[in-house]
Design a protein around this motif. Structure first.
Motif, PDB file in Angstrom:
ATOM      1  N   TYR A  81      18.809 -37.646 -35.975  1.00  0.00           N
ATOM      2  CA  TYR A  81      19.789 -38.732 -35.947  1.00  0.00           C
ATOM      3  C   TYR A  81      19.386 -39.871 -36.885  1.00  0.00           C
ATOM      4  N   THR A  82      18.095 -40.102 -37.027  1.00  0.00           N
ATOM      5  CA  THR A  82      17.637 -41.176 -37.905  1.00  0.00           C
ATOM      6  C   THR A  82      17.245 -40.679 -39.294  1.00  0.00           C
ATOM      7  N   ALA A  83      16.762 -39.432 -39.388  1.00  0.00           N
ATOM      8  CA  ALA A  83      16.269 -38.931 -40.671  1.00  0.00           C
ATOM      9  C   ALA A  83      17.395 -38.539 -41.624  1.00  0.00           C
ATOM     10  N   VAL A  84      18.451 -37.916 -41.103  1.00  0.00           N
ATOM     11  CA  VAL A  84      19.534 -37.447 -41.970  1.00  0.00           C
ATOM     12  C   VAL A  84      20.205 -38.600 -42.720  1.00  0.00           C
ATOM     13  N   LEU A 144      25.709 -43.090 -31.634  1.00  0.00           N
ATOM     14  CA  LEU A 144      26.693 -43.874 -32.382  1.00  0.00           C
ATOM     15  C   LEU A 144      26.933 -45.232 -31.725  1.00  0.00           C
ATOM     16  N   GLU A 145      26.915 -45.250 -30.387  1.00  0.00           N
ATOM     17  CA  GLU A 145      27.096 -46.512 -29.679  1.00  0.00           C
ATOM     18  C   GLU A 145      25.961 -47.483 -29.987  1.00  0.00           C
ATOM     19  N   ARG A 146      24.717 -46.974 -29.953  1.00  0.00           N
ATOM     20  CA  ARG A 146      23.576 -47.836 -30.271  1.00  0.00           C
ATOM     21  C   ARG A 146      23.653 -48.353 -31.703  1.00  0.00           C
ATOM     22  N   THR A 147      24.053 -47.475 -32.632  1.00  0.00           N
ATOM     23  CA  THR A 147      24.166 -47.887 -34.026  1.00  0.00           C
ATOM     24  C   THR A 147      25.250 -48.946 -34.190  1.00  0.00           C
ATOM     25  N   THR A 148      26.388 -48.738 -33.519  1.00  0.00           N
ATOM     26  CA  THR A 148      27.490 -49.697 -33.612  1.00  0.00           C
ATOM     27  C   THR A 148      27.078 -51.052 -33.050  1.00  0.00           C
TER      28      THR A 148
END
Length: 335
Positions: A237-240, A303-307
């Motif tokens: 989730y973080t590397a791509v 996605l929620e955390r990123t948003t």
């Protein structure tokens, strides 16, 4: 990354002790983590545990370097002389040690990859994505090279390992140790940050020692799904996105981030866990539905955390910096 087998780990320990083939940084890492584990065994293990582990370790290394039946028999005799309780403690100690050795090898590979990007390869140029694209462009032309990049597809597929009994708590602890080892690398030797990293590594190794290494019950397919998705959370989730950003930075230079990426997303993650039909009677249609729901939940939570992180950074005043019509349209569409 593949984990060392016990035989490979013993071989690595033997080479380390014999001073063979290992880079100095890697040997220093093994010494550091090994000494911290030794301190934990002396302070937290039962009386005499550290001495018994050292006796067996020394005998094992001698068996590696001597390669005679007598040397192996001496090591085996020490192990045979342990009570069941002591043998269990010694096995746990060596398991923790092998986790640390495996971590050091992994860390060294990452270190080499980073160094490789800063130094010339055999061809005399740095071994980087930018160099690879330049080489491809010189061979087939930039337009064709871009077309090939547009057609990239990388499809990693997770699969279950029935023999993997290691708990997620152990894997998480090892990941934290990996981060601390990186912090230790970046800190000045003997400085405050270096000592702080070592202190936290000691705490983490103590936790690793005190945590039961194996599950008490065989993991169910749903347990395996959750284990796989924890890997997704911590790595893919973080590397791509970082890979995508790095490629776009190379292709667009100073314009990167201010216009649409040239290369479209090319990673498609798949998983057999909880969905394969290889004869496992515990993998049912209900389990597969649960597997899909768990995967969906992890993606949406990510996605929620990123948003939320992006939202906390968008503190612009709507009066002085009014949103554009396109942003309004996007907002209403997403709602």
């Amino acid at each position: 990354m593949r984990e060392l087998t016990p035989t490979e780990a013993i071989d690595l320990v033997g080479r380390f002790e014999a001073g063979q083939e290992l880079p100095e940084q890697m040997r220093a890492d093994v010494r550091l983590l090994g000494s911290l584990l030794g301190r934990v065994l002396r302070e937290s293990g039962s009386p005499g545990l550290y001495d018994d582990v050292e006796r067996l370790r020394t005998a094992t290394i001698q068996a590696y370097t001597d390669e005679t039946p007598e040397a192996f028999e001496r090591a085996a005799a020490i192990a045979d002389g342990f009570s069941i309780e002591r043998a269990d403690e010694v096995a746990r100690a060596f398991t923790a040690y092998f986790h640390l050795v495996n971590l050091v090898e992994e860390h060294q590979r990452v270190r080499i990859l980073r160094e490789r990007g800063d130094r010339p390869s055999r061809s005399g140029t740095p071994d980087t994505i930018a160099t690879a694209f330049e080489r491809l462009s010189s061979e087939v032309g930039e337009e064709t090279a871009l077309t090939r990049l547009q057609a990239l597809r990388f499809h990693p597929v997770f699969t279950a390992h029935p023999t993997e009994a290691r708990r997620r708590a152990i894997s998480t602890s090892i990941r934290r140790l990996s981060e601390l080892l990186s912090e230790h690398d970046d800190a000045s030797e003997g400085g405050t940050e270096s000592r702080r990293a070592e202190r936290r590594m000691l705490e983490e190794i103590d936790t690793l020692w005190r945590t039961a290494p194996l599950r008490r019950e065989k993991p169910s397919p749903v347990d395996e799904v959750r284990s796989v998705m924890s890997v997704f959370d911590e790595t893919l989730y973080t590397a791509v996105p970082r890979v995508y950003r790095r490629i776009d930075d190379i292709l667009q230079g100073e314009h990167a981030g201010s216009r649409a990426p040239i290369v479209k997303p090319f990673v498609r993650v798949g998983s057999w866990v909880g969905g394969d039909r290889d004869g496992n009677p515990f993998v049912t249609a209900s389990v597969t539905r649960k597997a899909a729901a768990i995967a969906s939940e992890h993606v949406l939570l990510g996605l929620e955390r990123t948003t939320q992180r992006v939202g906390r950074g968008l503190t612009l005043d709507a009066e002085t910096t009014p949103p554009s019509d396109a942003l309004f349209a996007l907002w209403h569409r997403l709602r």
